[in-house]
Design an enzyme around this catalytic site. Structure first.
Site, PDB file in Angstrom:
ATOM      1  N   ASP A  68       0.763  -1.126  -0.076  1.00  0.00           N
ATOM      2  CA  ASP A  68      -0.141   0.114  -0.088  1.00  0.00           C
ATOM      3  C   ASP A  68       1.033   1.119  -0.074  1.00  0.00           C
ATOM      4  O   ASP A  68       2.213   1.088   0.207  1.00  0.00           O
ATOM      5  CB  ASP A  68      -1.006  -0.002   1.217  1.00  0.00           C
ATOM      6  CG  ASP A  68      -0.128  -0.356   2.429  1.00  0.00           C
ATOM      7  OD1 ASP A  68       0.919   0.088   2.564  1.00  0.00           O
ATOM      8  OD2 ASP A  68      -0.795  -0.914   3.443  1.00  0.00           O
ATOM      9  N   ASP A  70       1.683   4.899   1.660  1.00  0.00           N
ATOM     10  CA  ASP A  70       1.300   5.978   2.710  1.00  0.00           C
ATOM     11  C   ASP A  70       1.922   7.406   2.420  1.00  0.00           C
ATOM     12  O   ASP A  70       3.039   7.368   1.669  1.00  0.00           O
ATOM     13  CB  ASP A  70       2.202   5.532   3.967  1.00  0.00           C
ATOM     14  CG  ASP A  70       1.576   4.110   4.433  1.00  0.00           C
ATOM     15  OD1 ASP A  70       0.471   3.742   4.553  1.00  0.00           O
ATOM     16  OD2 ASP A  70       2.575   3.282   4.424  1.00  0.00           O
ATOM     17  N   ASP A 149       9.479   4.199  12.928  1.00  0.00           N
ATOM     18  CA  ASP A 149      10.302   3.039  13.852  1.00  0.00           C
ATOM     19  C   ASP A 149      11.587   2.686  13.067  1.00  0.00           C
ATOM     20  O   ASP A 149      12.709   3.029  13.891  1.00  0.00           O
ATOM     21  CB  ASP A 149       9.464   1.879  13.657  1.00  0.00           C
ATOM     22  CG  ASP A 149       8.744   1.565  12.443  1.00  0.00           C
ATOM     23  OD1 ASP A 149       9.066   2.073  11.191  1.00  0.00           O
ATOM     24  OD2 ASP A 149       7.722   0.444  12.346  1.00  0.00           O
TER      25      ASP A 149
HETATM   26  P1  ATP Z   1       3.773  -2.522   5.385  1.00  0.00           P
HETATM   27  O1  ATP Z   1       2.636  -1.733   4.851  1.00  0.00           O
HETATM   28  O2  ATP Z   1       4.369  -3.184   4.105  1.00  0.00           O
HETATM   29  O3  ATP Z   1       3.339  -3.458   6.259  1.00  0.00           O
HETATM   30  P2  ATP Z   1       5.140  -0.284   6.543  1.00  0.00           P
HETATM   31  O4  ATP Z   1       6.154   0.085   6.657  1.00  0.00           O
HETATM   32  O5  ATP Z   1       4.413   0.652   5.475  1.00  0.00           O
HETATM   33  O6  ATP Z   1       4.913  -1.930   5.970  1.00  0.00           O
HETATM   34  P3  ATP Z   1       2.886   0.664   7.989  1.00  0.00           P
HETATM   35  O7  ATP Z   1       2.055  -0.161   9.363  1.00  0.00           O
HETATM   36  O8  ATP Z   1       1.695   0.662   6.775  1.00  0.00           O
HETATM   37  O9  ATP Z   1       3.941  -0.140   7.780  1.00  0.00           O
HETATM   38  O10 ATP Z   1       3.303   2.090   8.550  1.00  0.00           O
HETATM   39  C1  ATP Z   1       3.577   2.867   7.586  1.00  0.00           C
HETATM   40  C2  ATP Z   1       4.655   3.630   8.384  1.00  0.00           C
HETATM   41  O11 ATP Z   1       4.324   4.503   9.389  1.00  0.00           O
HETATM   42  C3  ATP Z   1       5.879   2.918   8.592  1.00  0.00           C
HETATM   43  O12 ATP Z   1       6.743   2.634   7.542  1.00  0.00           O
HETATM   44  C4  ATP Z   1       6.796   3.665   9.848  1.00  0.00           C
HETATM   45  O13 ATP Z   1       7.265   4.946   9.162  1.00  0.00           O
HETATM   46  C5  ATP Z   1       5.346   4.147  10.336  1.00  0.00           C
HETATM   47  N1  ATP Z   1       4.944   3.413  11.596  1.00  0.00           N
HETATM   48  C6  ATP Z   1       4.100   2.445  11.503  1.00  0.00           C
HETATM   49  N2  ATP Z   1       3.871   1.996  12.629  1.00  0.00           N
HETATM   50  C7  ATP Z   1       4.841   2.404  13.457  1.00  0.00           C
HETATM   51  C8  ATP Z   1       4.989   2.507  14.744  1.00  0.00           C
HETATM   52  N3  ATP Z   1       4.556   1.453  15.502  1.00  0.00           N
HETATM   53  N4  ATP Z   1       6.244   3.178  15.652  1.00  0.00           N
HETATM   54  C9  ATP Z   1       6.656   4.095  14.526  1.00  0.00           C
HETATM   55  N5  ATP Z   1       6.346   4.250  13.154  1.00  0.00           N
HETATM   56  C10 ATP Z   1       5.438   3.459  12.724  1.00  0.00           C
HETATM   57 MG    MG Z   2       2.287   0.625   4.467  1.00  0.00          MG
END
Ligand code: ATP
Ligand code: MG
Length: 455
Positions: A68, A70, A149
């Site tokens: 996805d 963001d 994170d």
């Molecule tokens: P994926 O969507 O592939 O599972 P993602 O890295 O995009 O991985 P998401 O949960 O969609 O993960 O979150 C988007 C972004 O928001 C992350 O890449 C990170 O930068 C931030 N993020 C999400 N959850 C946390 C958290 N618990 N603590 C700190 N930053 C976070």
């Molecule tokens: Mg994501």
């Protein structure tokens, strides 16, 4: 308007990020979803900053297809809502805007700051014992980068000039295949213990190694998961186990003691039997789920949690049987007991826990092969899942492989053949399966681990 602020980590903010101009990085707009681009351009048109961030940027740099997209912006959620008609604001703990395009949702987050609210201001960051309970404090992109994170999740693709912005040496870590938390790892895990699960998830998903200082606290902080809302843990577990690398995730969660915190009853059984069939059973179940996902087949949390919790349920079931309960009642009591324990840690929604319990309760019923029973059982909506479950048990050496093979044949048989099969089995004495050790499994039919129509 909102002062005075008390900055918690003034030194932590990188003064000058690394900026990689458009010709020097591999991110092409052709690989970004049209809807994400629409959101980015529209925000820019309204004079807001707009960046692609997080997993989308990371995965594009790695040549993977992002799950996805963001977006991060300096527009507040309210301002985002004013720009997009198809927008909904969600989340209390962490307020976000969701821009809807049919089934695709583009998540738009406002830059978070590192300030702590002082009394009377409008800021909304709430901490308790080092844990972030709520984070709706807005800030600059530099602050936003450092409260993310992992370094590889903190890269921004700027729609204004198509450059890549790196405040945390994320590009270096991407190249090295390294997962590194931004800031002090233990503090970051305490702020939000779910980051421990995210570390495992990204390490497995990306095939990255967890950098030493990021890894070390994992061995000692599992207990922090006890404070996380059970519903959030359910969501996170689905991401961990339903993304196609569940077996690796399971092994890593056990290595760090995180699995035992989430599934204490199962971990007890696994720890006692070490290399025995409970481990073979769970591993095979997860490998099957991974295989199905790679083949784009459906999977369901009912089967997944059914597998993860089966061994403690089975052991309690045996104890109730030994205590004189009838099979149905014994299974009902065992399942209720383990589910009650489990729900206080991980909230499995009813739409999954009910079919999960049906899969279990059908296991003793599959042993009854006489008369009209098998004919009735195959028409049960949960039969296919229960059968797959039995095959898995047989493969792990816990159930009788002959029983599983019988059901395989029964499903393929004609009406007349079925009648002969059930007559024959009426005379057969019920035989308890011999317990086997792993590696001694007898190949049966393919356990697919599917429940058709599951969510
Ligand atoms: P994926 O969507 O592939 O599972 P993602 O890295 O995009 O991985 P998401 O949960 O969609 O993960 O979150 C988007 C972004 O928001 C992350 O890449 C990170 O930068 C931030 N993020 C999400 N959850 C946390 C958290 N618990 N603590 C700190 N930053 C976070
Ligand atoms: Mg994501």
């Amino acid at each position: 308007m909102q002062e005075p602020f008390q900055n918690t980590s003034p030194d932590a903010i990188a003064a000058s990020p690394l900026i990689v101009p458009r010709p020097e990085h591999g991110i092409s707009r052709a690989n970004i979803s049209e809807n994400a681009l629409k959101v980015l351009y529209r925000l820019k048109q309204e004079n807001f900053q707009a960046h692609l961030v997080g997993g989308g940027v990371r995965d594009l740099l790695l040549g993977h297809e992002p799950k996805d997209f963001d977006v991060a912006t300096d527009a507040t959620p309210e301002q985002v809502r004013q720009v997009f008609r198809n927008c909904r604001l969600i989340g209390r703990r962490f307020r976000l805007a969701h821009v809807h395009f049919g089934r695709e949702i583009i998540e738009v987050a406002t830059f978070r700051g590192t300030t702590v609210a002082s009394e009377g201001d409008d800021n909304d960051r709430q901490m308790e014992n080092g844990r972030i309970l709520r984070d709706n404090t807005y800030g600059t992109i530099a602050e936003d980068a450092l409260r993310r994170d992992f370094t590889v999740n903190a890269l921004y693709y700027n729609i204004a000039d198509f450059s890549l912005i790196d405040y945390a040496d994320g590009l270096e870590d991407i190249k090295a295949g390294r997962l590194r938390l931004i800031g002090d790892p233990e503090q970051r895990y305490r702020e939000d213990p779910v980051r421990m699960l995210r570390a495992v998830r990204f390490a497995c998903k990306l095939g990255f190694t967890i950098e030493r200082q990021t890894e070390e606290p994992l061995f000692n902080l599992a207990h922090l998961l006890a404070d996380i809302a059970p519903a959030r843990l359910f969501d996170e577990l689905i991401k961990l186990f339903h993304s196609g690398y569940g077996l690796g995730v399971f092994e890593k969660l056990r290595q760090y003691g995180l699995f035992g915190e989430l599934f204490p009853a199962t971990e007890d059984c696994l720890a006692r039997e070490d290399q025995g069939f409970p481990l073979t059973f769970v591993s095979r179940g997860l490998a099957n789920t991974d295989k199905r996902l790679h083949e784009d087949k459906s999977v369901t949390p009912a089967f997944l949690f059914g597998v993860l919790l089966w061994e403690p349920v089975r052991q309690r079931f045996e104890e109730y049987l030994a205590g004189g309960e009838a099979a149905n009642e014994a299974m009902f009591l065992a399942a209720s007991e383990i589910c009650t324990q489990q729900q206080s840690l991980v909230a499995i929604p009813k739409r999954f826990s009910l079919p999960m319990r049906e899969i279990w309760s059908m296991q003793p019923r599959l042993e009854q092969r006489d008369g009209k029973r098998p004919q009735r059982l195959v028409t049960h909506p949960r039969f296919r899942a229960a059968y797959d479950f039995l095959v898995l048990r047989a493969e792990a050496g816990e159930a009788d492989p002959e029983l599983a093979a019988w059901w395989t044949r029964f499903q393929e048989a004609s009406g007349a053949e079925r009648a002969t099969m059930t007559e024959g089995s009426a005379k057969r004495r019920r035989r308890r399966p011999r317990r086997r050790k792993s590696g001694d499994a007898t190949p049966g039919a393919d356990a697919t681990g599917v429940v058709k129509g599951g969510g």
